[in-house]
Design a protein around this motif. Structure first.
Motif, PDB file in Angstrom:
ATOM      1  N   TRP A   1      -6.483   0.729   6.337  1.00 58.26           N
ATOM      2  CA  TRP A   1      -5.699   1.757   5.663  1.00 58.26           C
ATOM      3  C   TRP A   1      -5.619   3.001   6.544  1.00 58.26           C
ATOM      4  O   TRP A   1      -6.625   3.466   7.083  1.00 58.26           O
ATOM      5  CB  TRP A   1      -6.334   2.130   4.329  1.00 58.26           C
ATOM      6  CG  TRP A   1      -6.157   1.103   3.254  1.00 58.26           C
ATOM      7  CD1 TRP A   1      -7.093   0.233   2.781  1.00 58.26           C
ATOM      8  CD2 TRP A   1      -4.964   0.851   2.509  1.00 58.26           C
ATOM      9  NE1 TRP A   1      -6.561  -0.558   1.791  1.00 58.26           N
ATOM     10  CE2 TRP A   1      -5.254  -0.200   1.598  1.00 58.26           C
ATOM     11  CE3 TRP A   1      -3.678   1.393   2.507  1.00 58.26           C
ATOM     12  CZ2 TRP A   1      -4.311  -0.694   0.697  1.00 58.26           C
ATOM     13  CZ3 TRP A   1      -2.734   0.896   1.622  1.00 58.26           C
ATOM     14  CH2 TRP A   1      -3.056  -0.143   0.739  1.00 58.26           C
TER      15      TRP A   1
ATOM     16  N   ASP B   1      -0.227   2.722  -0.909  1.00 56.87           N
ATOM     17  CA  ASP B   1      -1.008   3.223  -2.040  1.00 56.87           C
ATOM     18  C   ASP B   1      -1.091   4.746  -1.929  1.00 56.87           C
ATOM     19  O   ASP B   1      -0.739   5.333  -0.901  1.00 56.87           O
ATOM     20  CB  ASP B   1      -2.411   2.603  -2.026  1.00 56.87           C
ATOM     21  CG  ASP B   1      -3.049   2.544  -3.413  1.00 56.87           C
ATOM     22  OD1 ASP B   1      -2.504   3.144  -4.362  1.00 56.87           O
ATOM     23  OD2 ASP B   1      -4.105   1.896  -3.547  1.00 56.87           O
TER      24      ASP B   1
ATOM     25  N   ALA C   1       3.654  -3.536  -2.612  1.00 51.42           N
ATOM     26  CA  ALA C   1       3.825  -4.490  -1.515  1.00 51.42           C
ATOM     27  C   ALA C   1       5.287  -4.510  -1.071  1.00 51.42           C
ATOM     28  O   ALA C   1       6.190  -4.688  -1.880  1.00 51.42           O
ATOM     29  CB  ALA C   1       3.387  -5.887  -1.949  1.00 51.42           C
TER      30      ALA C   1
ATOM     31  N   TRP D   1       3.326  -9.094   3.911  1.00 51.02           N
ATOM     32  CA  TRP D   1       3.571  -7.851   3.185  1.00 51.02           C
ATOM     33  C   TRP D   1       2.932  -6.683   3.923  1.00 51.02           C
ATOM     34  O   TRP D   1       1.898  -6.839   4.587  1.00 51.02           O
ATOM     35  CB  TRP D   1       2.970  -7.916   1.777  1.00 51.02           C
ATOM     36  CG  TRP D   1       3.478  -9.036   0.925  1.00 51.02           C
ATOM     37  CD1 TRP D   1       2.944 -10.289   0.816  1.00 51.02           C
ATOM     38  CD2 TRP D   1       4.623  -9.016   0.079  1.00 51.02           C
ATOM     39  NE1 TRP D   1       3.679 -11.057  -0.064  1.00 51.02           N
ATOM     40  CE2 TRP D   1       4.725 -10.294  -0.524  1.00 51.02           C
ATOM     41  CE3 TRP D   1       5.581  -8.049  -0.232  1.00 51.02           C
ATOM     42  CZ2 TRP D   1       5.732 -10.615  -1.431  1.00 51.02           C
ATOM     43  CZ3 TRP D   1       6.586  -8.370  -1.132  1.00 51.02           C
ATOM     44  CH2 TRP D   1       6.657  -9.642  -1.716  1.00 51.02           C
TER      45      TRP D   1
ATOM     46  N   TYR E   1       1.466  -2.867   2.762  1.00 52.06           N
ATOM     47  CA  TYR E   1       0.992  -2.306   1.501  1.00 52.06           C
ATOM     48  C   TYR E   1       0.994  -0.776   1.530  1.00 52.06           C
ATOM     49  O   TYR E   1       0.691  -0.159   2.561  1.00 52.06           O
ATOM     50  CB  TYR E   1      -0.418  -2.812   1.198  1.00 52.06           C
ATOM     51  CG  TYR E   1      -0.501  -4.313   1.114  1.00 52.06           C
ATOM     52  CD1 TYR E   1      -0.206  -4.987  -0.068  1.00 52.06           C
ATOM     53  CD2 TYR E   1      -0.843  -5.074   2.236  1.00 52.06           C
ATOM     54  CE1 TYR E   1      -0.259  -6.367  -0.138  1.00 52.06           C
ATOM     55  CE2 TYR E   1      -0.902  -6.459   2.171  1.00 52.06           C
ATOM     56  CZ  TYR E   1      -0.606  -7.095   0.980  1.00 52.06           C
ATOM     57  OH  TYR E   1      -0.658  -8.469   0.920  1.00 52.06           O
TER      58      TYR E   1
ATOM     59  N   GLN F   1      -4.475  -1.718  -7.667  1.00 48.76           N
ATOM     60  CA  GLN F   1      -3.166  -2.243  -7.282  1.00 48.76           C
ATOM     61  C   GLN F   1      -2.538  -1.367  -6.200  1.00 48.76           C
ATOM     62  O   GLN F   1      -2.933  -0.224  -5.988  1.00 48.76           O
ATOM     63  CB  GLN F   1      -2.224  -2.304  -8.497  1.00 48.76           C
ATOM     64  CG  GLN F   1      -2.687  -3.238  -9.585  1.00 48.76           C
ATOM     65  CD  GLN F   1      -1.700  -3.345 -10.735  1.00 48.76           C
ATOM     66  OE1 GLN F   1      -1.674  -4.339 -11.452  1.00 48.76           O
ATOM     67  NE2 GLN F   1      -0.889  -2.316 -10.960  1.00 48.76           N
ATOM     68  N   SER F   2      -1.528  -1.941  -5.544  1.00 52.04           N
ATOM     69  CA  SER F   2      -0.744  -1.205  -4.550  1.00 52.04           C
ATOM     70  C   SER F   2       0.693  -1.697  -4.604  1.00 52.04           C
ATOM     71  O   SER F   2       1.021  -2.642  -5.326  1.00 52.04           O
ATOM     72  CB  SER F   2      -1.328  -1.387  -3.147  1.00 52.04           C
ATOM     73  OG  SER F   2      -1.227  -2.739  -2.722  1.00 52.04           O
TER      74      SER F   2
ATOM     75  N   THR G   1       1.078  -5.293  -6.602  1.00 53.28           N
ATOM     76  CA  THR G   1       0.145  -6.399  -6.357  1.00 53.28           C
ATOM     77  C   THR G   1      -1.291  -5.936  -6.511  1.00 53.28           C
ATOM     78  O   THR G   1      -1.608  -4.760  -6.295  1.00 53.28           O
ATOM     79  CB  THR G   1       0.343  -6.957  -4.928  1.00 53.28           C
ATOM     80  OG1 THR G   1      -0.553  -8.048  -4.714  1.00 53.28           O
ATOM     81  CG2 THR G   1       0.091  -5.893  -3.879  1.00 53.28           C
TER      82      THR G   1
END
Length: 357
Positions: A140, A201, A44, A197, A199, A41-42, A32
Motif C-alpha cells: 500500500w 482505499d 477494485a 485488479w 486496489y 473492503q476496498s 471487494t
C-alpha cells in the motif's frame, strides 16, 4: 467546506449507491473484501483509457472547482500487466462538463508516474513525468494528485507517501479550449483488464475553496463508524418496535427493516461505535444516510450533530425514489467551531439525520 467526498468502501457493496458510475460494463469495477488497508473492503479497479467520457473505471461528479486534490491508498500487484499506451495506464483523470481534460498514468516497467493532456485517443500530450522507482509493487502507498485545468496556468502535482514526485506548473492541462474548472473525476486501474485488479482505499476528494482542508492532507485513513445506541432524539417510526439503531446498521444496507417519517423536523440521533484510537487528527466527518422517498416529491434530509444539548445541521440533500446514499461533510465541529476531536466522536456528540421537508 472543502472536503467533497470521503470513502473507506467498507459499508456498501454497490458503487452506484454511493454516487459512483461504472463507465463500461466490459471493464468492471467493484467493492471487494480480497484486500483492504483500513476496515474490511476496498475498491477494485481494472482498465484505464481516458478519452472524452472515459471508457474504464468509475467516476463521480463533484462541485465545480478551480483546483481539486484526490488522495487514496493504492495497491499495485506485481502480477498485473499493462498495455503499451499511456492511455491504458491511467489511474485518475479529471473532467470538465463531461469531457476528460487530463490524466495521470502509472508505469509498471519504470515504477513511475506521468501526466498527460487528453489531446486525442491515440496520442495524448505528455506534460511531464516523475523519476523511476517512486512506486512500490505489492504494498500500500498513499498517492495524492492535485490538478488545475487551464490552457496556460494548468498544474499537476503528485505526492507518494508525502513525498513530491511530480510538480508541473503553467502547463496546458485543458483538452477543451478555455476549460478552467473541474466537476468530475474518474478512477481507473491502468492495467490490462484480464490481468487482475488494482486496489484503492482511504480516499478523499477536496477542492481549494474555504479555509480548512483546501490542500494536501497527507496520508489519511477513513474509519467507518456505525450506530451503536439510540440518542437523545428518535422521532422516526421503526418498522419493528424497540431500539432504533439496530434497524439502520445493516451491512450492506437494506430495507428489510427501516425507520420512516413524513414529519418535517423529525430527527434521529445515535451514539457511534468507537474510533480505533483516542489520539487521532480528525480531518472531517461524513454522514452517509441510506434513504429514499416512497413517492416522487421533494423530500429533503440533512445531517445533524448534537453536543452539550446543542444541535447543528449540515447541508441538505434531496432524496429520490431510488434507494441510495446521500452524504454530508463537516470539516470542523460546527458546535465548537474547532477541529473534531476523538472525544467529540467517542462520547460527547451524537450523530444522525433530520427530515427537513
Amino acid at each position: 467546506m472543502t472536503l467533497r467526498h470521503i470513502d473507506g468502501f467498507d459499508h456498501y457493496t454497490d458503487i452506484a449507491q454511493k454516487g459512483w458510475s461504472e463507465l463500461y460494463a466490459n471493464f468492471p469495477v467493484g467493492i471487494t473484501d480480497t484486500l483492504a488497508r483500513t476496515g474490511s473492503q476496498s475498491l477494485a479497479l481494472r482498465h484505464g483509457m481516458p478519452f472524452y467520457g472515459s471508457t474504464g473505471g468509475c467516476s463521480r461528479g463533484i462541485p465545480r472547482a478551480e483546483v481539486v486534490t484526490v488522495g487514496m491508498a493504492m495497491y499495485f500487484p506485481s502480477s498485473v500487466s499493462q498495455g503499451t499506451s499511456s492511455n491504458a495506464c491511467a489511474f485518475i483523470n479529471v473532467i470538465t462538463g463531461g469531457t476528460t481534460q487530463c490524466f495521470v498514468s502509472w508505469f509498471q516497467s519504470t515504477l513511475s508516474v506521468a501526466a498527460y493532456q487528453c489531446a486525442s485517443f491515440t496520442s495524448p500530450i505528455l506534460l511531464g513525468g516523475s523519476a523511476g522507482g517512486v512506486l512500490t509493487m505489492d504494498s500500500w502507498q498513499y498517492v495524492e494528485v492535485q490538478i488545475r485545468v487551464h490552457d496556460t496556468l494548468g498544474m499537476v502535482i503528485v505526492r507518494i507517501d508525502g513525498v513530491e514526485v511530480l510538480n508541473l506548473q503553467e502547463v496546458d492541462t485543458a483538452f477543451s479550449a478555455g476549460a478552467d474548472y473541474i466537476n468530475g473525476i474518474t478512477l481507473m486501474g491502468g492495467i490490462v483488464f484480464t490481468s487482475g485488479w488494482v486496489y484503492v482505499d482511504d480516499l478523499y476528494i477536496l477542492d481549494n475553496s474555504g479555509d480548512v482542508n483546501n490542500d494536501f492532507l497527507g496520508d489519511v485513513k477513513v474509519e467507518t463508524l456505525y450506530p451503536a445506541a439510540d440518542g437523545a432524539q428518535n422521532d422516526w417510526v421503526p418498522s419493528t418496535p424497540g431500539d432504533h439503531y439496530p434497524l439502520v446498521r445493516d451491512l450492506p444496507a437494506s430495507y428489510d427493516d427501516y425507520l420512516a417519517t413524513n414529519v418535517p423536523g423529525a430527527t434521529e440521533l445515535y451514539g457511534l461505535t468507537p474510533l480505533s484510537s483516542a489520539a487521532l487528527d480528525i480531518k472531517g466527518v461524513q454522514w452517509n444516510t441510506f434513504a429514499k422517498e416512497v413517492a416522487p416529491g421533494s423530500r429533503i434530509v440533512r445531517p445533524v450533530v448534537r453536543q452539550n444539548g446543542v444541535l447543528a445541521y449540515g447541508d441538505p440533500a434531496a432524496l429520490s425514489v431510488s434507494e441510495g446514499y446521500v452524504h454530508g461533510i463537516m470539516d470542523i465541529n460546527p458546535i465548537t467551531e474547532e477541529a473534531w476531536t476523538t472525544a467529540d466522536v467517542h462520547s460527547a456528540a451524537e450523530f444522525g439525520v433530520e427530515l427537513q421537508s
